[in-house]
Write an enzyme that holds these catalytic residues in place. Structure first.
Site, PDB file in Angstrom:
ATOM      1  N   ASP A   4       2.052 -20.575  17.396  1.00 20.38           N
ATOM      2  CA  ASP A   4       3.197 -19.991  16.680  1.00 20.38           C
ATOM      3  C   ASP A   4       4.244 -21.050  16.301  1.00 20.38           C
ATOM      4  O   ASP A   4       4.880 -20.950  15.259  1.00 20.38           O
ATOM      5  CB  ASP A   4       3.834 -18.919  17.583  1.00 20.38           C
ATOM      6  CG  ASP A   4       4.987 -18.197  16.902  1.00 20.38           C
ATOM      7  OD1 ASP A   4       4.775 -17.676  15.789  1.00 20.38           O
ATOM      8  OD2 ASP A   4       6.101 -18.153  17.488  1.00 20.38           O
ATOM      9  N   HIS A  21       5.883 -25.843  13.153  1.00 23.94           N
ATOM     10  CA  HIS A  21       7.272 -26.308  13.098  1.00 23.94           C
ATOM     11  C   HIS A  21       7.486 -27.623  13.859  1.00 23.94           C
ATOM     12  O   HIS A  21       8.096 -28.554  13.349  1.00 23.94           O
ATOM     13  CB  HIS A  21       8.226 -25.254  13.673  1.00 23.94           C
ATOM     14  CG  HIS A  21       8.073 -23.895  13.047  1.00 23.94           C
ATOM     15  ND1 HIS A  21       7.768 -23.717  11.726  1.00 23.94           N
ATOM     16  CD2 HIS A  21       8.218 -22.644  13.554  1.00 23.94           C
ATOM     17  CE1 HIS A  21       7.722 -22.416  11.446  1.00 23.94           C
ATOM     18  NE2 HIS A  21       7.984 -21.743  12.542  1.00 23.94           N
ATOM     19  N   ARG A  67       0.812  -1.215   0.000  1.00 22.29           N
ATOM     20  CA  ARG A  67       0.000   0.000   0.000  1.00 22.29           C
ATOM     21  C   ARG A  67       0.846   1.265   0.000  1.00 22.29           C
ATOM     22  O   ARG A  67       0.451   2.290  -0.520  1.00 22.29           O
ATOM     23  CB  ARG A  67      -0.896  -0.012   1.224  1.00 22.29           C
ATOM     24  CG  ARG A  67      -2.322   0.243   0.831  1.00 22.29           C
ATOM     25  CD  ARG A  67      -3.291   0.066   1.914  1.00 22.29           C
ATOM     26  NE  ARG A  67      -2.677  -0.003   3.236  1.00 22.29           N
ATOM     27  CZ  ARG A  67      -3.361  -0.331   4.307  1.00 22.29           C
ATOM     28  NH1 ARG A  67      -4.617  -0.615   4.209  1.00 22.29           N
ATOM     29  NH2 ARG A  67      -2.792  -0.391   5.492  1.00 22.29           N
ATOM     30  N   LYS A 111      14.972 -25.827   6.278  1.00 24.34           N
ATOM     31  CA  LYS A 111      16.275 -25.883   6.965  1.00 24.34           C
ATOM     32  C   LYS A 111      17.026 -27.142   6.517  1.00 24.34           C
ATOM     33  O   LYS A 111      16.443 -28.220   6.478  1.00 24.34           O
ATOM     34  CB  LYS A 111      16.081 -25.917   8.485  1.00 24.34           C
ATOM     35  CG  LYS A 111      15.621 -24.580   9.065  1.00 24.34           C
ATOM     36  CD  LYS A 111      15.495 -24.692  10.575  1.00 24.34           C
ATOM     37  CE  LYS A 111      14.818 -23.461  11.165  1.00 24.34           C
ATOM     38  NZ  LYS A 111      15.723 -22.371  11.483  1.00 24.34           N
ATOM     39  N   HIS A 148       8.884 -22.610   7.331  1.00 22.66           N
ATOM     40  CA  HIS A 148      10.296 -22.430   6.989  1.00 22.66           C
ATOM     41  C   HIS A 148      11.193 -23.503   7.618  1.00 22.66           C
ATOM     42  O   HIS A 148      12.303 -23.722   7.175  1.00 22.66           O
ATOM     43  CB  HIS A 148      10.784 -21.006   7.285  1.00 22.66           C
ATOM     44  CG  HIS A 148      11.133 -20.748   8.720  1.00 22.66           C
ATOM     45  ND1 HIS A 148      10.189 -20.479   9.671  1.00 22.66           N
ATOM     46  CD2 HIS A 148      12.328 -20.709   9.358  1.00 22.66           C
ATOM     47  CE1 HIS A 148      10.786 -20.292  10.834  1.00 22.66           C
ATOM     48  NE2 HIS A 148      12.092 -20.426  10.687  1.00 22.66           N
ATOM     49  N   LYS A 197       2.800 -18.604   7.101  1.00 19.54           N
ATOM     50  CA  LYS A 197       2.083 -18.868   8.331  1.00 19.54           C
ATOM     51  C   LYS A 197       1.846 -17.538   9.049  1.00 19.54           C
ATOM     52  O   LYS A 197       2.579 -16.601   8.773  1.00 19.54           O
ATOM     53  CB  LYS A 197       2.849 -19.834   9.221  1.00 19.54           C
ATOM     54  CG  LYS A 197       4.154 -19.269   9.794  1.00 19.54           C
ATOM     55  CD  LYS A 197       4.705 -20.172  10.836  1.00 19.54           C
ATOM     56  CE  LYS A 197       4.242 -19.807  12.218  1.00 19.54           C
ATOM     57  NZ  LYS A 197       5.180 -18.976  12.974  1.00 19.54           N
ATOM     58  N   GLU A 220      14.437 -21.326  22.274  1.00 20.25           N
ATOM     59  CA  GLU A 220      14.937 -20.031  21.803  1.00 20.25           C
ATOM     60  C   GLU A 220      15.409 -19.241  23.012  1.00 20.25           C
ATOM     61  O   GLU A 220      14.815 -19.327  24.094  1.00 20.25           O
ATOM     62  CB  GLU A 220      13.818 -19.254  21.111  1.00 20.25           C
ATOM     63  CG  GLU A 220      13.324 -19.903  19.849  1.00 20.25           C
ATOM     64  CD  GLU A 220      12.328 -18.995  19.119  1.00 20.25           C
ATOM     65  OE1 GLU A 220      12.774 -18.212  18.273  1.00 20.25           O
ATOM     66  OE2 GLU A 220      11.133 -19.061  19.425  1.00 20.25           O
ATOM     67  N   LYS A 255      10.322 -19.525  24.490  1.00 20.73           N
ATOM     68  CA  LYS A 255      11.203 -18.372  24.310  1.00 20.73           C
ATOM     69  C   LYS A 255      11.874 -18.040  25.639  1.00 20.73           C
ATOM     70  O   LYS A 255      11.409 -18.441  26.697  1.00 20.73           O
ATOM     71  CB  LYS A 255      10.382 -17.173  23.825  1.00 20.73           C
ATOM     72  CG  LYS A 255       9.776 -17.394  22.437  1.00 20.73           C
ATOM     73  CD  LYS A 255       9.421 -16.090  21.769  1.00 20.73           C
ATOM     74  CE  LYS A 255       8.723 -16.299  20.442  1.00 20.73           C
ATOM     75  NZ  LYS A 255       9.602 -16.778  19.370  1.00 20.73           N
TER      76      LYS A 255
HETATM   77  C1  BG6 Z   1       8.740 -18.325  13.544  1.00 25.07           C
HETATM   78  C2  BG6 Z   1       8.004 -17.887  14.777  1.00 25.07           C
HETATM   79  O1  BG6 Z   1       7.894 -19.056  12.702  1.00 25.07           O
HETATM   80  O2  BG6 Z   1       9.860 -19.120  13.909  1.00 25.07           O
HETATM   81  C3  BG6 Z   1       8.932 -17.150  15.717  1.00 25.07           C
HETATM   82  O3  BG6 Z   1       6.913 -17.064  14.419  1.00 25.07           O
HETATM   83  C4  BG6 Z   1      10.173 -17.966  16.001  1.00 25.07           C
HETATM   84  O4  BG6 Z   1       8.276 -16.829  16.925  1.00 25.07           O
HETATM   85  C5  BG6 Z   1      10.811 -18.457  14.712  1.00 25.07           C
HETATM   86  O5  BG6 Z   1      11.085 -17.148  16.710  1.00 25.07           O
HETATM   87  C6  BG6 Z   1      11.951 -19.405  14.982  1.00 25.07           C
HETATM   88  O6  BG6 Z   1      12.611 -19.691  13.781  1.00 25.07           O
HETATM   89  P1  BG6 Z   1      14.171 -20.031  13.740  1.00 25.07           P
HETATM   90  O7  BG6 Z   1      14.429 -20.263  12.282  1.00 25.07           O
HETATM   91  O8  BG6 Z   1      14.885 -18.862  14.285  1.00 25.07           O
HETATM   92  O9  BG6 Z   1      14.353 -21.264  14.566  1.00 25.07           O
END
Ligand code: BG6
Length: 478
Positions: free
Chosen positions: A230, A235, A46, A177, A173, A143, A211, A326
């Site tokens: 999330d 994942h 936008r 990896k 994603h 996502k 994390e 986290k």
């Molecule tokens: C994302 C989440 O999909 O993956 C994040 O929304 C998370 O909250 C992230 O931090 C972690 O990805 P990676 O590649 O850093 O392990």
């Protein structure tokens, strides 16, 4: 190997994901010679700006987020020449004719929906109404794919009105990896593991995605999701599928995704006492979760641990303990396959208890470790000791091998190549929500608060008890 010429439109082209991931990933593929000079990238959003301003935006993003020093700065100008920008209203008419005019006849067309799911339907609708997308076009969606089963079904329906499933690339994603793809190579490229890969030999499996960072500036999004939506629904469930699935007959999209879906559908409902949710507290200078989001009374979890059971012949009786959070002690993701004790010890009770553990380190320090039991050297009789057979990719394959392409590089090129193997199919996403929804619903029903845990810890103590009550324990997060 260069891919065929393509036109890639990034909706949400000025957004955070475009800046941090998509543009730097494209630039690295350009440097590697995979994205040819005949490819075009069109940012669309936008924000009013012209193509020159967008190239500056991309230059800054790449300078900030591309850490590959081999990409020479002089390549950047060449890459930027292939970029343009269209100001566009996803819900109105602005920009769509310009987009139609910008698409070339011939090259592969891909449309990356790097926007919230609320706009997926609008974009699909207009790509169709303005006759921009055709039967060979591909769309890429990010996502979160909905927030529960009902919303995911609605999204799938909205996309299916104008696109066939074979045109839809749903990104997780983690599947891009290197080390996650390697799970399949380890399992199905060796004869050594697969005969033991079942409930008869495996005591339990642990999956940890820890994390060290907190929620940062993403509180607005995260507080509406939490760790379950999330991370777990996507994942971690994908990791679970790759570890637990039956061997697909071929490494192709239909075969791999059929097997993953069977795992998700075989998951038993999770008992309330087998789930722990936590929220981090502040420590020292670090703010607690509640201070980083708008709602100070928030019940959103930043940590979840659970025991999953797969009701099929291969896995009945072998639990999968899964946790993610986290602000934990370290950034460490790994899968540990803990094998059963040897059926009989010829060395007597004094030899103690020994078991083999296969640990696959996903990140960082990517590698594989197999714990084996040997005789402790020396004259002291037959004393047993566990030692690691340890392989880090960097050591085994050379330092360059540790310089993995980022997940987004791989996945965007797969879109161009038309390979859906590492993308989630609609039925898979829905099945994952169907498993996760009752867990979240149960939390909402009891209206209980998550358990607080200290920043820099391994999560709430209750997560330890989840395994202790089964006579097992988590591997240390380090
Ligand atoms: C994302 C989440 O999909 O993956 C994040 O929304 C998370 O909250 C992230 O931090 C972690 O990805 P990676 O590649 O850093 O392990």
């Amino acid at each position: 190997i260069p891919v065929d010429p393509f036109d890639l439109v990034i909706f949400g082209g000025t957004g955070d994901l475009a800046r941090r991931k998509i543009l730097p990933a494209l630039f690295r593929r350009f440097c590697a010679g995979q994205m040819g000079t005949d490819a075009r990238v069109v940012g669309a959003a936008r924000t009013e700006m012209d193509s020159a301003a967008y190239r500056e935006f991309a230059r800054e993003a790449i300078t900030e987020f591309d850490d590959n020093e081999e990409c020479a700065a002089e390549s950047l100008d060449g890459f930027l020449e292939q970029l343009s920008y269209i100001t566009l209203d996803a819900r109105g008419d602005t920009g769509w004719q310009a987009m139609k005019a910008a698409m070339r006849d011939g090259p592969i067309q891909a449309f990356y929906f790097s926007v919230g799911p609320g706009l997926f339907g609008d974009l699909a609708e207009r790509l169709h109404a303005y006759e921009i997308a055709g039967p060979d076009s591909r769309i890429v969606v990010e996502k979160p794919f909905g927030r529960d089963l009902a919303s995911a079904q609605a999204l799938n329906k909205g996309l299916a009105k104008h696109f066939d499933e074979s045109q839809i690339y749903r990104i997780d994603h983690y599947l891009g990896k290197e080390t996650v793809q390697n799970l399949m190579a380890i399992r199905f490229g060796n004869t050594l593991f697969e005969p033991l890969w079942n409930a008869q030999y495996v005591d339990h499996i642990q999956i940890t995605v820890a994390e060290s960072v907190g929620v940062g500036t993403r509180g607005g999004y995260y507080d509406k999701s939490g760790a379950m939506r999330d991370m777990m629904q996507n994942h971690l469930m994908q990791l679970l599928c790759l570890i637990a699935m039956e061997p697909p007959a071929k490494f192709d999209p239909a075969a791999v995704r059929d097997e993953k879906l069977k795992v998700i559908r075989a998951l038993e409902p999770v008992d309330a006492e087998d789930v722990v949710r936590g929220q981090y507290e502040g420590t020292g200078e670090l703010p607690g979760y509640r201070n980083q989001v708008e709602n100070r009374d928030t019940r959103t979890e930043s940590f979840v641990a659970l025991k999953a059971r797969i009701g099929n012949w291969r896995w009945a009786g072998t639990p999968f303990y899964i946790r993610t959070g986290k602000r934990l002690r370290a950034r460490a993701s790994e899968i540990a396959v803990v094998f059963k004790d040897a059926p009989h010890s010829i060395f007597g009770a004094d030899a103690g208890r020994h078991r083999n553990i296969l640990t696959i380190r996903l990140q960082p320090n990517e590698g594989i470790e197999l714990g084996v039991t040997i005789k402790e050297p020396g004259p002291g009789g037959m004393r047993l000791v566990d030692v690691p057979l340890d392989m880090s990719f960097a050591e085994a394959l050379g330092p360059d091998s540790a310089d993995f392409p980022d997940a987004y590089e791989r996945l965007i090129m797969d879109v161009v190549r038309g390979d859906q193997t590492l993308f989630m199919r609609g039925d898979e996403v829905e099945a994952a929500w169907a498993w996760v929804d009752p867990i979240i619903d149960a939390w909402q029903e009891v209206e209980s608060d998550p358990i607080l845990y200290a920043s820099g810890s391994s999560g709430p103590d209750d997560a330890l008890r989840l395994m202790h009550k089964d006579g097992r324990r988590w591997r240390e997060i380090k």
